[in-house]
Design a protein around this motif. Structure first.
Motif, PDB file in Angstrom:
ATOM      1  N   ALA A   1      45.525  43.549  27.949  1.00  0.00           N
ATOM      2  CA  ALA A   1      44.410  43.116  28.791  1.00  0.00           C
ATOM      3  C   ALA A   1      44.239  41.599  28.731  1.00  0.00           C
ATOM      4  O   ALA A   1      43.998  40.950  29.760  1.00  0.00           O
TER       5      ALA A   1
ATOM      6  N   MET B   1      47.215  40.031  30.646  1.00  0.00           N
ATOM      7  CA  MET B   1      47.088  40.253  32.074  1.00  0.00           C
ATOM      8  C   MET B   1      45.989  39.388  32.668  1.00  0.00           C
ATOM      9  O   MET B   1      46.153  38.807  33.752  1.00  0.00           O
TER      10      MET B   1
ATOM     11  N   LEU C   1      47.299  47.983  34.679  1.00  0.00           N
ATOM     12  CA  LEU C   1      46.595  47.818  33.400  1.00  0.00           C
ATOM     13  C   LEU C   1      45.592  48.941  33.186  1.00  0.00           C
ATOM     14  O   LEU C   1      45.499  49.509  32.084  1.00  0.00           O
TER      15      LEU C   1
END
Length: 308
Positions: free
Chosen positions: A19, A22, A136
């Motif tokens: 996370a 990204m 994700l």
């Protein structure tokens, strides 16, 4: 409480690390797209991704720190860090949303919003960002299904909500490219700012309630009460107290039992009820006290019965 075995903890860390990575990539892509197009709707999505980076970084820190076992200085564990991080995130989101809302209202009030540029480039970047975000979310949900980690679950929910501003930016760029409707851009930015404010309020209220030791939701209290009322050997109960700290749930309960039975029998009833509560709420830390039924409070005890 959820399992913290090496494999599960590694999955939680992978979700948190992915996370953060990204979010950092999306910030760079959207910043590039904003400089190329000048679209406030992309700016709204960029602000949201910047907040994602902050939140995911805080979430990763919380995953690592909250997993530390209780120690002499923190007898109840370290899960409260999740609420501290959440309150900080909510404050930052609120400030960013107000700045974005002010800029969008100013552009809309100007009467002639500036023409957008390179809409096709912006559309391509936003489509890529949406695809990465969707991937994700799929991985985060898989991790949650395996580990039950509340921090990862909250992050997945947040990124699911991030798809909304991204779709709005696509709509604004498309409207500008096809029909020259530049007014759609600030309108989308205003909607995105209001969306962020709403989310910040929810995050902040939950974190504040936890830090203030507010009792848990009424449905949780009802389930625990019903379980205790119907549990074999339990003749009554009182002083049910609850609070949350991060992803952990703390429950204190006094049971009223047959005073003629042995201590071992009373302990077995209390231990069985504790296991039943933990089966309902794996993240719970349960403390049960046993009292002989019908025993009045000592006159020197100022506490009242029946506190939630």
């Amino acid at each position: 409480m959820e399992s913290q075995g090496p494999q599960r903890h590694a999955m939680n860390l992978s979700a948190g690390g992915l996370a953060v990575g990204m979010a950092g990539l999306l910030v760079l892509l959207k910043l590039w797209a904003l400089l190329q197009t000048g679209a406030l709707s992309i700016g709204a999505s960029l602000a949201d991704s910047g907040l994602d980076l902050l939140m995911s970084g805080g979430g990763l820190f919380a995953i690592v720190y909250a997993a530390r076992p209780a120690d002499e200085d923190h007898a109840f564990g370290h899960s409260a860090v999740e609420d501290i991080v959440g309150l900080f995130q909510a404050s930052f989101i609120t400030i960013s949303a107000i700045v974005l809302l002010t800029a969008a209202l100013a552009r809309l009030a100007s009467g002639a919003p500036p023409e957008l540029e390179a809409e096709g480039f912006g559309l391509a970047i936003m489509l890529l960002a949406l695809a990465l975000t969707f991937g994700l979310v799929l991985w985060q949900r898989r991790v949650v299904a395996k580990t039950g980690n509340r921090v990862v679950a909250a992050d997945a929910l947040h990124y699911t909500g991030d798809l909304v501003p991204g779709l709005g930016a696509l709509a604004a760029l498309g409207a500008s490219a096809l029909w020259g409707w530049t007014w759609v851009d600030p309108v989308v930015a205003i909607c995105a700012a209001l969306f962020l404010l709403r989310g910040a309020f929810g995050i902040g209220r939950g974190a504040f309630d936890a830090l203030m030791d507010r009792r848990v939701d009424p449905d949780v209290l009802t389930r625990i009460t019903r379980l205790a009322d119907s549990f074999p050997g339990v003749l009554g109960h009182h002083d049910l107290k609850t609070r949350r700290s991060g992803s952990r749930l703390f429950i204190n309960l006094h049971l009223e039992l047959d005073g003629a039975q042995t201590l071992e029998e009373a302990h077995a009833i209390g231990a069985a009820l504790r296991r039943a509560i933990v089966a309902l709420y794996p993240e719970a830390d349960v403390l049960i006290h046993k009292d002989p039924v019908g025993t009045p409070r000592h006159p020197d005890d100022p506490r009242r019965q029946g506190l939630p």
